[in-house]
Write a protein that holds these residues in place. Structure first.
Motif, short mmCIF file in Angstrom:
data_model
loop_
_atom_site.label_atom_id
_atom_site.label_comp_id
_atom_site.label_asym_id
_atom_site.label_seq_id
_atom_site.Cartn_x
_atom_site.Cartn_y
_atom_site.Cartn_z
N ARG A 26 53.44 -23.09 82.67
CA ARG A 26 54.33 -23.72 83.95
C ARG A 26 55.92 -23.88 83.58
NH1 ARG A 26 54.86 -22.70 87.15
NH2 ARG A 26 55.39 -25.05 88.39
N PRO A 27 56.89 -24.84 83.84
CA PRO A 27 57.55 -25.08 83.42
C PRO A 27 58.07 -26.11 81.98
CG PRO A 27 58.21 -25.00 85.95
CD PRO A 27 56.29 -24.64 85.01
N GLU A 28 56.45 -26.83 82.62
CA GLU A 28 56.05 -28.50 80.94
C GLU A 28 56.05 -27.39 79.78
OE1 GLU A 28 55.14 -27.78 83.89
OE2 GLU A 28 53.00 -28.50 83.85
N ASN A 29 55.37 -26.57 79.69
CA ASN A 29 55.38 -25.49 78.47
C ASN A 29 56.24 -24.48 77.99
OD1 ASN A 29 53.06 -24.00 80.66
ND2 ASN A 29 51.90 -25.72 78.78
N VAL A 30 57.30 -24.32 79.26
CA VAL A 30 58.34 -23.77 78.56
C VAL A 30 59.30 -24.58 77.88
CG1 VAL A 30 60.90 -22.62 79.35
CG2 VAL A 30 57.94 -21.91 80.30
N ALA A 31 59.54 -25.28 78.96
CA ALA A 31 60.58 -26.84 78.65
C ALA A 31 60.19 -26.80 76.56
CB ALA A 31 60.75 -28.01 79.02
N ASP A 70 45.94 -11.18 72.42
CA ASP A 70 46.10 -12.80 72.34
C ASP A 70 47.94 -12.77 72.31
OD1 ASP A 70 45.07 -15.29 69.98
OD2 ASP A 70 45.65 -15.17 72.36
N GLY A 71 48.43 -13.72 72.65
CA GLY A 71 49.25 -13.79 72.46
C GLY A 71 50.84 -13.72 73.70
N HIS A 72 50.20 -13.46 74.69
CA HIS A 72 50.74 -12.38 76.03
C HIS A 72 51.80 -13.41 76.48
CE1 HIS A 72 48.48 -13.02 79.33
NE2 HIS A 72 49.84 -13.02 80.30
N GLN A 73 51.46 -14.97 76.56
CA GLN A 73 52.34 -15.55 77.54
C GLN A 73 53.31 -15.77 76.72
OE1 GLN A 73 50.77 -17.59 79.69
NE2 GLN A 73 48.81 -16.72 79.65
N ARG A 74 53.27 -16.27 75.11
CA ARG A 74 54.61 -17.12 74.25
C ARG A 74 55.43 -15.17 74.84
NH1 ARG A 74 51.59 -17.71 69.05
NH2 ARG A 74 49.53 -16.60 70.86
N VAL A 156 58.82 -16.42 87.87
CA VAL A 156 60.07 -17.29 88.53
C VAL A 156 61.31 -18.77 88.09
CG1 VAL A 156 62.05 -17.98 90.86
CG2 VAL A 156 60.34 -15.54 90.89
N ASP A 157 59.35 -19.67 88.10
CA ASP A 157 60.18 -21.44 88.16
C ASP A 157 60.11 -20.81 86.26
OD1 ASP A 157 57.02 -22.24 89.99
OD2 ASP A 157 58.95 -21.88 90.79
N ASN A 158 59.78 -20.38 85.20
CA ASN A 158 59.81 -20.34 84.12
C ASN A 158 61.28 -20.00 84.27
OD1 ASN A 158 57.51 -21.86 84.03
ND2 ASN A 158 56.38 -20.36 83.23
N ARG A 159 61.94 -18.55 84.64
CA ARG A 159 62.85 -18.17 84.09
C ARG A 159 64.16 -19.40 85.03
NH1 ARG A 159 65.96 -14.87 88.65
NH2 ARG A 159 65.78 -16.63 89.97
N ASP A 160 64.01 -19.80 85.61
CA ASP A 160 64.52 -20.78 85.91
C ASP A 160 65.30 -22.18 84.43
OD1 ASP A 160 65.36 -19.02 88.44
OD2 ASP A 160 64.55 -20.79 89.48
N CYS A 161 63.54 -22.74 84.83
CA CYS A 161 63.97 -23.73 83.76
C CYS A 161 64.28 -23.35 82.74
CB CYS A 161 62.29 -24.16 83.25
SG CYS A 161 62.14 -24.62 81.76
#
Length: 554
Positions: A26-31, A70-74, A156-161
């Motif tokens: 989510r955006p909090e993880n990306v930020a 393992d690691g696809h989120q990153r 979309v949310d994380n890209r915009d973040c």
């Protein structure tokens, strides 16, 4: 140990293993990641590199294709970071270099080998159009947000973040370029490569206690898909993704429990994980697709219709059905779901009797909870109800939907009890009463919707209460009764405090909450008022259940 730049130099073309969970950052993880990267970049002289964790790959020798175990989120997030940096970069040569980390233009346009990272089939199109394509991160996706799956909304949310963070005050072209170079040259991942995805999964499984745990849905997906024949993996993964795209993760896991309940109906009670029983009893290891096609996908679509209020044929029926479903959700989130799903499979969503069935089920769920029916007894009853549904019994003839006299009397006793307001269902029951009187106030939330005791907990601050109720003991006996409580905003609740009835009444009269205004019709607040109002509210509830009202002596 590889830098991000070496990892993305073309030696690997990343694919997601079939049992991978959906993209969930989510955006909090990306930020947080971007903040850490910028801090590390500032400490570069002291700290030579920044660790990005571990990446586990399964790669057949001689092939560039590598499954991310393992690691696809990153990896998905890093791809989005480079895509945004690419689209903000004004220098064509630098922009082209960043683009090559995402797309290999040496391959034809529709060749899957163009993408250095290929994600799950359903969000792949949006990922290509909103992230991987040149200039795409500057555009809004041409799809209504309500049609997007949770994974697609995360993308979309994380890209915009990321774009917002990289355009924040103080982020110049030079700083963005420095960030790109730092990530490529100084950020490193411990990269573990094995020959076989099953071996990789075994390794990962042994490390669960030292890493962020998968959700129950993720664990179930991994076990069920990995148990299938290799020839089924791709098709099964796509079918599972289609279910994930329409259900929340919690519902995805619960769906497996519901399927078990509908299939065995309590005949094979077990404390084993549901996914293990699914694998064994459905023969997933030999014919996994049959389970997916005949059970998981159809029931996922039924559950989607339930959650979205799409049960019934006409708009009026759908609205009434959605209300009964929502009422059940307020007091019990899951136990009744198998009954609805089996009804829909047996009769269809628009069958005659569907609305009657839902109303009777709604009544059973609420009356059982209010009466304090033992959960084990209730579970057995609902399993027996599944037998009646499968047999095609009409709702009015279903014995398990009948409210026995003892359940009714126990429910009425608990509604009249001196400690009603202390019961765990008090808030949702007041909400249901409000809805029955024409206005749903929403869930009990601090400051927005609160429970107000008209006769206060501590009446000593107002002599009028001690006079009306004779003494502190008289106040204690009536304080928690159903007839003494209403819903109020937090602000009005605080304002009411321990004031006298005449002062509180003015607050209730001005309230937006129907229970408060209904109580304000009383000219005095006495033990007799509370008793009379308790009976009145019990009758409101019984009427909403289409049950006979209280009779003299009951």
């Amino acid at each position: 140990v590889l830098s991000v730049g070496r990892l993305l130099d073309g030696r690997y073309r990343f694919r997601l293993a079939c049992f991978q969970r959906a993209y969930a950052w989510r955006p909090e993880n990306v930020a947080r990641l971007l903040t850490d990267l910028r801090w590390a970049m500032q400490q570069e002289k002291r700290k030579k590199f920044y660790p990005l964790g571990r990446l586990m790959l399964a790669q057949v020798p001689g092939s560039s294709d590598a499954e991310i175990v393992d690691g696809h989120q990153r990896m998905v997030t890093l791809t989005m970071l480079f895509a945004v940096l690419r689209d903000l970069e004004r220098d064509p040569e630098r922009s082209a270099r960043l683009h090559r980390l995402i797309i290999d233009d040496a391959w034809p346009e529709h060749d899957p080998r163009r993408s250095l990272l290929t994600i799950q089939a359903i969000p792949a199109r949006l990922f290509a159009e909103a992230v991987q394509k040149r200039g795409s991160t500057e555009l809004e996706p041409d799809w209504p947000r309500e049609t997007l799956s949770e994974t697609e909304r995360n993308i979309v949310d994380n890209r915009d973040c990321i774009r917002s963070e990289l355009l924040a005050p103080g982020m110049t072209d030079d700083l963005r370029r420095a960030l790109a170079e730092y990530v490529l040259d100084h950020c490193r991942l411990v990269t573990v490569v094995v020959d076989d995805a099953d071996d990789a999964w075994d390794m990962l499984n042994t490390e669960q206690n030292t890493r962020l745990a998968f959700s129950h849905a993720d664990e179930a997906k991994s076990l069920i898909l990995s148990a299938m024949p290799a020839a089924n993996h791709v098709s099964a993964a796509h079918l599972w993704e289609s279910c994930e795209s329409i259900l929340a993760p919690e519902d995805m896991f619960r769906l497996l429990c519901h399927i078990r309940a509908m299939t065995w109906r309590g005949k094979y009670q077990s404390v084993r994980p549901v996914e293990m029983e699914i694998v064994e009893r459905f023969g997933v290891s030999t014919d996994g697709l049959s389970f997916m096609v005949d059970h998981l996908v159809p029931y996922a679509n039924f559950l989607k219709d339930v959650r979205r209020g799409q049960v019934g044929t006409t708009a009026v029926e759908r609205e009434a059905a959605a209300q009964s479903i929502e009422f059940m959700t307020w007091i019990d989130a899951h136990s009744w779901v198998p009954a609805i799903l089996l009804w829909m499979k047996t009769h269809g969503t628009g069958a005659v009797g569907t609305l009657d069935f839902l109303r009777r089920l709604d009544r059973l769920v609420w009356m059982s909870k209010i009466a304090g029916v033992d959960p084990g007894v209730q579970e057995t009853r609902l399993h027996r109800l599944l037998d009646e549904i499968a047999a095609g019994t009409p709702p009015e003839s279903m014995n398990r939907l009948f409210i026995e006299p003892k359940v009714r009397s126990d429910a009425i006793y608990n509604l009249r009890s001196a400690n009603f307001a202390a019961k765990h269902y008090a808030g949702v029951l007041l909400r249901r009463l409000s809805a029955s009187l024409g206005c749903d106030p929403g869930p009990i939330l601090r400051d927005e919707v609160t429970i107000e005791h008209i006769l206060p907990r501590n009446p000593q601050g107002c002599k009028a209460w001690l006079t009306a109720f004779r003494n502190p003991e008289g106040c204690r006996v009536h304080h928690q009764k159903l007839g003494n409580v209403v819903l109020l905003s937090g602000r009005d609740n605080q304002k009411a405090g321990t004031q006298s009835w005449d002062e509180k009444r003015q607050i209730l009269l001005q309230s937006n909450f129907v229970l408060a205004r209904d109580a304000a019709k009383e000219t005095a607040w006495t033990p007799q008022t509370i008793a009379r109002r308790t009976e009145h509210l019990i009758n409101v509830l019984l009427a909403s259940f289409q049950m006979p009202l209280l009779v003299k002596g009951e």
